[in-house]
Design an enzyme around this catalytic site. Structure first.
Site, PDB file in Angstrom:
ATOM      1  N   CYS A 113       0.821  -1.116   0.015  1.00 58.81           N
ATOM      2  CA  CYS A 113      -0.140  -0.113   0.078  1.00 58.81           C
ATOM      3  C   CYS A 113       1.095   1.080   0.131  1.00 58.81           C
ATOM      4  CB  CYS A 113      -0.887  -0.049   1.149  1.00 58.81           C
ATOM      5  SG  CYS A 113      -2.068  -1.697   1.140  1.00 58.81           S
ATOM      6  N   HIS A 253      -3.344   6.626   2.754  1.00 66.43           N
ATOM      7  CA  HIS A 253      -3.715   5.571   2.057  1.00 66.43           C
ATOM      8  C   HIS A 253      -5.187   5.236   2.532  1.00 66.43           C
ATOM      9  CE1 HIS A 253      -4.268   1.467   0.993  1.00 66.43           C
ATOM     10  NE2 HIS A 253      -3.920   0.902   2.355  1.00 66.43           N
ATOM     11  N   ASN A 283     -10.027  -0.394  -0.347  1.00 66.50           N
ATOM     12  CA  ASN A 283      -8.642  -0.319  -0.165  1.00 66.50           C
ATOM     13  C   ASN A 283      -8.017  -0.860  -1.464  1.00 66.50           C
ATOM     14  OD1 ASN A 283      -6.045  -0.893   0.193  1.00 66.50           O
ATOM     15  ND2 ASN A 283      -6.307  -1.615   2.300  1.00 66.50           N
TER      16      ASN A 283
END
Length: 326
Positions: A113, A253, A283
């Site tokens: 990520c 994020h 996500n």
């Protein structure tokens, strides 16, 4: 010294929408539980014919168009991804070919990520040192291909997408002010994909053990993520003699809403200082920050001179931040 300035942004979300109500029919969960725990209401899922490189190219073309830049003007392509088309060659090489960026070096960054922030920091060094003039930095993921759709703890979280920026070496005060990267491999087992690599090569038994799918210890990841995101954000601000009050927009994020709210609270930011789209995207790992950035840019939420803070955390563990003057 020249700065690496973002001169174009682009993003791509697949057409297919997967809602919480659809997930209710797939696993033992419900919309209320997902929304309360994650803030996610829907996510996008790539079509069967769409690979990570396809998503990346769609986002890149929009960024190039905004930057009024031809593919052959790009001399560096870096893609942050953990779901490449193949183990090798790099997805960046496939993107370079599909775009016709014939003069570009190309490679992938595997930082989960944090991939986009890592890739951005790498490209910045090439631009500031004079080794490159124009770079294309992309975060792209097709996480739906490595999700265990029978695991209700993980399948509710992730989505597919891509975001891209064109960076150009320019004189002036606008651009990437600083980047700050960290890692701690001792946490690797809390968030990883067990197969198939050299440790667990491809096998029938590995498929039966569901090794190709993402594994995550959610509660443990949450604790480290909040602390790390806060610490590296403060590090970036301190390095530029700024405080959280100077930030016009934080692009964290987009992991889940609880993490975002915890970081916002620790930084003492108001709602207008943080961009959130996890509710509509889920996500998307390395794609989440550039995807959100492009949305904000095209929505007219970014203004010349704004201070932007990119803040990411991912498997590895990796984490990093970049402070940008728009």
């Amino acid at each position: 010294m020249k700065k690496a300035r973002i001169v174009g942004t682009g993003s791509y979300r697949p057409e297919r929408v997967l809602t919480n109500f659809e997930l209710e029919k797939m696993v033992d969960t419900n919309n209320e539980w997902i929304t309360a725990r994650t803030g996610i209401k829907e996510r996008r899922i790539a079509a069967d014919h769409e690979m990570t490189s396809d998503l990346a190219v769609n986002a890149a073309r929009k960024a190039l168009e905004m930057a009024d830049t031809k593919p052959e003007e790009i001399d560096l392509v870096i893609v942050g991804t953990i779901t490449g088309d193949y183990p090798w060659p790099s997805t960046a090489c496939l993107v370079q070919d599909k775009l016709g960026a014939v003069n570009a070096a190309a490679w992938d960054v595997s930082a989960a990520c944090s991939g986009f922030v890592y890739a951005l920091a790498s490209a910045t060094q090439y631009l500031e040192s004079g080794h490159s003039k124009k770079a294309l930095v992309i975060g792209a993921e097709v996480l739906s291909r490595i999700i265990d759709w029978e695991d209700r703890n993980t399948c509710i979280l992730f989505g597919d997408g891509a975001g891209a920026v064109v960076l150009e070496a320019q004189d002036g005060e606008q651009g990437i002010l600083s980047s700050h990267l960290h890692s701690d491999g001792s946490y690797w087992e809390l968030l990883y994909q067990p197969g198939f690599g050299s440790r667990n090569p491809a096998s029938v038994s590995g498929i039966e053990q569901r090794l190709p799918f993402l594994h995550m210890a959610g509660n443990e990841v949450f604790k480290v993520a909040v602390r790390s995101l806060y610490d590296v954000a403060i590090e970036a601000l301190d390095a530029n003699q700024m405080t959280a009050k100077d930030v016009d927009l934080l692009f964290p994020h987009q992991a889940n809403r609880r993490i975002l709210d915890a970081v916002k609270k620790r930084l003492k930011l108001n709602d207008d200082q943080m961009y959130v789209n996890v509710d509509m995207c889920g996500n998307t790992s390395g794609a989440s920050i550039p995807l959100a950035l492009d949305e904000a840019n095209r929505n007219g939420q970014l203004h010349e001179g704004d201070i932007l803070l990119f803040d990411a955390f991912g498997g590895g563990f990796t984490w990093g931040a970049a402070l940008v003057r728009w």
